[in-house]
Design a protein around this motif. Structure first.
Motif, mmCIF file in Angstrom:
data_model
loop_
_atom_site.group_PDB
_atom_site.id
_atom_site.type_symbol
_atom_site.label_atom_id
_atom_site.label_comp_id
_atom_site.label_asym_id
_atom_site.label_seq_id
_atom_site.Cartn_x
_atom_site.Cartn_y
_atom_site.Cartn_z
ATOM 1 N N TRP A 55 -5.863 82.311 -30.236
ATOM 2 C CA TRP A 55 -5.750 82.476 -31.690
ATOM 3 C C TRP A 55 -5.477 81.150 -32.386
ATOM 4 O O TRP A 55 -5.852 80.960 -33.549
ATOM 5 C CB TRP A 55 -4.639 83.477 -32.022
ATOM 6 C CG TRP A 55 -5.091 84.887 -31.865
ATOM 7 C CD1 TRP A 55 -4.768 85.763 -30.867
ATOM 8 C CD2 TRP A 55 -5.982 85.603 -32.728
ATOM 9 N NE1 TRP A 55 -5.397 86.968 -31.051
ATOM 10 C CE2 TRP A 55 -6.133 86.900 -32.185
ATOM 11 C CE3 TRP A 55 -6.653 85.268 -33.897
ATOM 12 C CZ2 TRP A 55 -6.949 87.859 -32.786
ATOM 13 C CZ3 TRP A 55 -7.460 86.237 -34.497
ATOM 14 C CH2 TRP A 55 -7.598 87.509 -33.939
ATOM 15 N N THR A 56 -4.842 80.220 -31.704
ATOM 16 C CA THR A 56 -4.557 78.929 -32.322
ATOM 17 C C THR A 56 -5.832 78.155 -32.628
ATOM 18 O O THR A 56 -5.830 77.259 -33.467
ATOM 19 C CB THR A 56 -3.656 78.095 -31.402
ATOM 20 O OG1 THR A 56 -4.193 78.124 -30.071
ATOM 21 C CG2 THR A 56 -2.242 78.637 -31.385
ATOM 22 N N ASP A 57 -6.930 78.483 -31.932
ATOM 23 C CA ASP A 57 -8.190 77.752 -32.114
ATOM 24 C C ASP A 57 -9.274 78.562 -32.817
ATOM 25 O O ASP A 57 -10.254 77.989 -33.303
ATOM 26 C CB ASP A 57 -8.755 77.327 -30.746
ATOM 27 C CG ASP A 57 -7.811 76.435 -29.962
ATOM 28 O OD1 ASP A 57 -7.011 75.734 -30.601
ATOM 29 O OD2 ASP A 57 -7.869 76.449 -28.711
ATOM 30 N N LEU A 58 -9.121 79.881 -32.855
ATOM 31 C CA LEU A 58 -10.254 80.738 -33.197
ATOM 32 C C LEU A 58 -10.808 80.493 -34.593
ATOM 33 O O LEU A 58 -12.021 80.336 -34.769
ATOM 34 C CB LEU A 58 -9.866 82.211 -33.022
ATOM 35 C CG LEU A 58 -11.000 83.228 -33.207
ATOM 36 C CD1 LEU A 58 -12.140 82.963 -32.238
ATOM 37 C CD2 LEU A 58 -10.469 84.654 -33.024
ATOM 38 N N ALA A 100 -6.308 85.133 -19.055
ATOM 39 C CA ALA A 100 -6.687 85.738 -17.775
ATOM 40 C C ALA A 100 -6.676 87.260 -17.857
ATOM 41 O O ALA A 100 -7.553 87.929 -17.288
ATOM 42 C CB ALA A 100 -5.757 85.259 -16.671
ATOM 43 N N VAL A 101 -5.705 87.816 -18.558
ATOM 44 C CA VAL A 101 -5.648 89.273 -18.729
ATOM 45 C C VAL A 101 -6.876 89.756 -19.482
ATOM 46 O O VAL A 101 -7.495 90.763 -19.117
ATOM 47 C CB VAL A 101 -4.350 89.682 -19.463
ATOM 48 C CG1 VAL A 101 -4.418 91.144 -19.898
ATOM 49 C CG2 VAL A 101 -3.137 89.453 -18.571
ATOM 50 N N ASP A 102 -7.261 89.043 -20.532
ATOM 51 C CA ASP A 102 -8.446 89.445 -21.295
ATOM 52 C C ASP A 102 -9.704 89.399 -20.433
ATOM 53 O O ASP A 102 -10.560 90.286 -20.523
ATOM 54 C CB ASP A 102 -8.628 88.530 -22.509
ATOM 55 C CG ASP A 102 -7.628 88.816 -23.603
ATOM 56 O OD1 ASP A 102 -7.531 89.973 -24.017
ATOM 57 O OD2 ASP A 102 -6.942 87.885 -24.038
ATOM 58 N N ASN A 131 -7.987 86.439 -28.052
ATOM 59 C CA ASN A 131 -6.977 86.637 -27.006
ATOM 60 C C ASN A 131 -6.078 87.807 -27.378
ATOM 61 O O ASN A 131 -5.099 87.657 -28.105
ATOM 62 C CB ASN A 131 -6.169 85.349 -26.837
ATOM 63 C CG ASN A 131 -5.064 85.438 -25.815
ATOM 64 O OD1 ASN A 131 -4.161 84.617 -25.812
ATOM 65 N ND2 ASN A 131 -5.117 86.419 -24.928
ATOM 66 N N GLN A 132 -6.414 88.989 -26.882
ATOM 67 C CA GLN A 132 -5.663 90.197 -27.215
ATOM 68 C C GLN A 132 -4.539 90.489 -26.217
ATOM 69 O O GLN A 132 -3.544 91.109 -26.576
ATOM 70 C CB GLN A 132 -6.607 91.398 -27.232
ATOM 71 C CG GLN A 132 -7.688 91.328 -28.292
ATOM 72 C CD GLN A 132 -7.120 91.215 -29.677
ATOM 73 O OE1 GLN A 132 -7.388 90.247 -30.382
ATOM 74 N NE2 GLN A 132 -6.313 92.163 -30.093
#
Length: 438
Positions: free
Chosen positions: A80-83, A52-54, A46-47
């Motif tokens: 990022w919390t899950d990656l 949704a933006v990504d 998620n950058q």
């Protein structure tokens, strides 16, 4: 790497222990196959300001890849919390995507699992050669002396973002160049009723990025030259205390930021609630939240004295996102083509413009779009005054253990409990005890 909440130490350790015997998937040897040549699965980090933006940024590019190759890419943007936990689970189960984004600081840890495709000379040749990439980006692709575990995709560096109006109202003519100046400016800003500096106190990896820089500026590291944890070195203790003291002693970080872990400090800055932000390549995020580029300036992260550079003048970790391929992919040729596509000059320009990051590909980085004043600050930091986080197999455990220790120290500061040299040393000693045996 973007800010994350790191996975639990136990999960990381367990994954690293099990991964060597769990490489199932594309072939009986775990070496990949081309059994599914028409599809790829891709886990993207998620950058942007939201998932949704990504999706809006990436899907047109994936459609372009499908048109060129006939390969359909199934996209999942992972928070990022899950990656990290998702990746570690995949390394042990063998049930992961074909291609994935990883925070570049995880490269050596994930390399140690044996689950990722090594980028040897032959594999690099398939995407145009290793020499296409800048050296600083390649420095965070795995342990020294081993073939990289991933290929650089987006490069980032930390900078100091400051609100021009808040600075002008406080009578501050230029951004602080040293930490003493930042504290002094912060007090002037607070006297005008504004918060001075934002932080993500509950985000272990964001904490690591900053205390790593504070340690470098004191001529210290968190590991010895042979890769052993050395968290209680007096200079390391001083570095961690100095960072937490921005809240506990100097009062320039609001106590409420001790609970921040989801980029709330970026939103506070975008909304004009605070004067300064230490962040990686934040322009696109700020724009998406309605902040005009004219409203803020960008400057190098402060140092103790002097100007940013190598050695004790380091002012950023080498931040960025790398692109990795699971070794047991069912579309090895397609995955390689996808990496080549994503690191092509054209895509590097498209994607890094969208995320206000810096292309790690030399020829793309030379594009005028990456020579704006803001990008110049970031490029200078990335190439001249940034250092790679320790490229050791236990790096992800380090992020969790020390990052959580700093989180707990911020909680103490927010609650009014004393943060002393002894309490910091005790927290770091506890963190070191959580590290795996050599």
């Amino acid at each position: 790497m973007r800010s994350i909440r790191a996975a639990a130490t136990g999960a990381v350790t367990l994954s690293l222990v099990l991964a060597a015997t769990a490489c199932g998937g594309g072939s009986s040897s775990g070496g990949g196959s081309n059994d599914s040549p028409k599809t790829l699965t891709y886990w993207a980090s998620n950058q942007g300001a939201s998932i949704a933006v990504d999706q809006q940024v990436l899907q047109p590019e994936l459609d372009k890849f499908q048109k060129q190759t006939g390969i359909k890419v199934k996209l999942e943007v992972v928070p990022w919390t899950d990656l990290l936990n998702r990746i570690l689970t995949a390394t042990t189960s063998g049930q992961g995507p074909d291609v994935l984004n990883i925070g570049n600081s995880w490269s050596a840890s994930l390399q140690a699992t044996g689950a990722l495709l090594p980028w040897d000379t032959g594999n690099f040749a398939k995407i145009g050669g290793k020499d296409r990439f800048v050296d600083s980006a390649l420095g965070s692709t795995g342990a020294a002396g081993k073939d990289p575990a991933a290929v650089p995709l987006y490069s980032m560096a930390y900078a100091l973002y400051y609100n021009k109006k808040i600075f002008a109202d406080a009578g501050i003519g230029q951004p602080p160049a040293t930490w003493d100046e930042l504290v002094a400016d912060g007090k002037k800003i607070q006297a005008r009723g504004k918060s001075a500096l934002g932080a993500e106190g509950s985000n272990p990896s964001e904490n690591i990025h900053h205390v790593f820089v504070f340690a470098k500026q004191r001529g210290a590291d968190f590991f010895t030259a042979d890769g052993k944890p050395d968290f209680t070195d007096p200079k390391v203790v001083d570095a961690v205390k100095s960072y937490v003291d921005l809240m506990a002693k100097d009062k320039v970080i609001p106590t409420g930021d001790a609970e921040y872990a989801q980029n709330q400090s970026v939103s506070d800055f975008a909304k004009g609630k605070q004067a300064m932000l230490l962040w990686q390549s934040a322009s696109a995020n700020l724009k998406s939240q309605g902040m005009s580029e004219d409203a803020y300036g960008i400057a190098p992260v402060p140092v103790i004295s002097g100007t940013p550079g190598p050695g004790t003048q380091v002012d950023s970790m080498v931040a960025g996102i790398n692109l990795a391929v699971f070794k047991n992919t069912h579309n090895l040729d397609g995955a390689t083509k996808f990496v080549k596509f994503m690191t092509s000059d054209e895509e590097q320009k498209v994607l890094n413009k969208a995320y206000s990051t810096i292309p790690p590909v030399k020829s793309a980085q030379a594009d005028p779009a990456f020579s704006t004043p803001a990008n110049t600050v970031l490029k200078n930091a990335f190439t001249t005054s940034a250092a790679a986080l320790p490229q050791v197999a236990s790096e992800s455990q380090f992020e969790t253990a020390v990052g959580t220790a700093v989180k707990d120290l911020f909680a103490d500061a927010a609650a009014g409990r004393a943060v002393t040299t002894d309490s910091v040393k005790a927290a770091l000693q506890k963190a070191q005890q959580q590290m795996p045996a050599a």
